[in-house]
Design a protein around this motif. Sequence first.
Motif, PDB file in Angstrom:
ATOM      1  N   PRO A   1       4.883   9.430  -8.030  1.00  0.00           N
ATOM      2  CA  PRO A   1       5.873  10.085  -7.297  1.00  0.00           C
ATOM      3  C   PRO A   1       6.715   9.034  -6.518  1.00  0.00           C
ATOM      4  O   PRO A   1       8.144   9.158  -6.351  1.00  0.00           O
ATOM      5  CB  PRO A   1       5.030  10.698  -6.032  1.00  0.00           C
ATOM      6  N   HIS A   2       6.143   7.772  -6.234  1.00  0.00           N
ATOM      7  CA  HIS A   2       6.974   6.610  -5.910  1.00  0.00           C
ATOM      8  C   HIS A   2       7.990   6.096  -6.833  1.00  0.00           C
ATOM      9  O   HIS A   2       9.146   5.955  -6.352  1.00  0.00           O
ATOM     10  CB  HIS A   2       6.267   5.430  -5.240  1.00  0.00           C
TER      11      HIS A   2
ATOM     12  N   GLU B   1       7.369   3.975   3.453  1.00  0.00           N
ATOM     13  CA  GLU B   1       8.492   3.393   4.270  1.00  0.00           C
ATOM     14  C   GLU B   1       9.616   2.736   3.713  1.00  0.00           C
ATOM     15  O   GLU B   1      10.695   3.071   4.059  1.00  0.00           O
ATOM     16  CB  GLU B   1       7.519   2.463   5.476  1.00  0.00           C
ATOM     17  N   LEU B   2       9.298   1.963   2.798  1.00  0.00           N
ATOM     18  CA  LEU B   2      10.374   1.402   2.082  1.00  0.00           C
ATOM     19  C   LEU B   2      11.225   2.418   1.369  1.00  0.00           C
ATOM     20  O   LEU B   2      12.609   2.247   1.729  1.00  0.00           O
ATOM     21  CB  LEU B   2       9.855   0.327   0.876  1.00  0.00           C
TER      22      LEU B   2
ATOM     23  N   ARG C   1      11.320  -3.017  -8.910  1.00  0.00           N
ATOM     24  CA  ARG C   1       9.916  -2.686  -9.790  1.00  0.00           C
ATOM     25  C   ARG C   1       9.602  -1.192 -10.008  1.00  0.00           C
ATOM     26  O   ARG C   1       9.387  -0.791 -10.883  1.00  0.00           O
ATOM     27  CB  ARG C   1       8.817  -3.523  -9.277  1.00  0.00           C
ATOM     28  N   LEU C   2       9.742  -0.426  -8.894  1.00  0.00           N
ATOM     29  CA  LEU C   2       9.671   0.848  -9.096  1.00  0.00           C
ATOM     30  C   LEU C   2      10.484   1.698  -9.958  1.00  0.00           C
ATOM     31  O   LEU C   2      10.233   2.143 -10.696  1.00  0.00           O
ATOM     32  CB  LEU C   2       9.713   1.410  -7.505  1.00  0.00           C
TER      33      LEU C   2
ATOM     34  N   ASN D   1       0.791  -1.146  -0.023  1.00  0.00           N
ATOM     35  CA  ASN D   1       0.095   0.009  -0.068  1.00  0.00           C
ATOM     36  C   ASN D   1       1.173   1.313   0.097  1.00  0.00           C
ATOM     37  O   ASN D   1       2.229   1.288   0.120  1.00  0.00           O
ATOM     38  CB  ASN D   1      -1.148  -0.157   0.969  1.00  0.00           C
ATOM     39  N   HIS D   2       0.304   2.473  -0.148  1.00  0.00           N
ATOM     40  CA  HIS D   2       1.021   3.610   0.049  1.00  0.00           C
ATOM     41  C   HIS D   2       2.117   3.719   0.927  1.00  0.00           C
ATOM     42  O   HIS D   2       3.394   4.336   0.657  1.00  0.00           O
ATOM     43  CB  HIS D   2      -0.140   4.929   0.063  1.00  0.00           C
TER      44      HIS D   2
END
Length: 124
Positions: free
Chosen positions: A94-95, A32-33, A79-80, A26-27
């Motif tokens: 943004p992530h 946090e990651l 993945r991001l 989740n967001h």
Amino acid sequence: MLPSTAVLAASAALQASKSAGRSQYNHMETEELLKHVEAVMPIGGDAWQNVANLYNAVAVGHPQMLEREKLSLKQRFARLCETKKPTGSGTMHPHVKKAKEINGAIHAMIDAGEVEENPGLIDW
């Protein structure tokens, strides 16, 4: 008075969503990651374990977060970083933008020779 079937079903669904089998981040978990990856700037396995330890220390006390394994956290970050910029709008989530910035900083550290670990240990 006994709880209704609907209340029991909702409670079971909530518990299932918090189970270890849930794989979606989740967001809050993604935020946090990224916070911990940026703080640690992980290159190898030991550094990723530090990210996992920091992340899980927060997740333990938070009902909206699951504890995650080191590999799961690394894969989510990868993945991001690998997400392509969307066509059309050209607006990057943004992530994704933050992950790409952090990844660029990690690679800049490697290129500048600012790390002691072997860069070959980057394993996404």
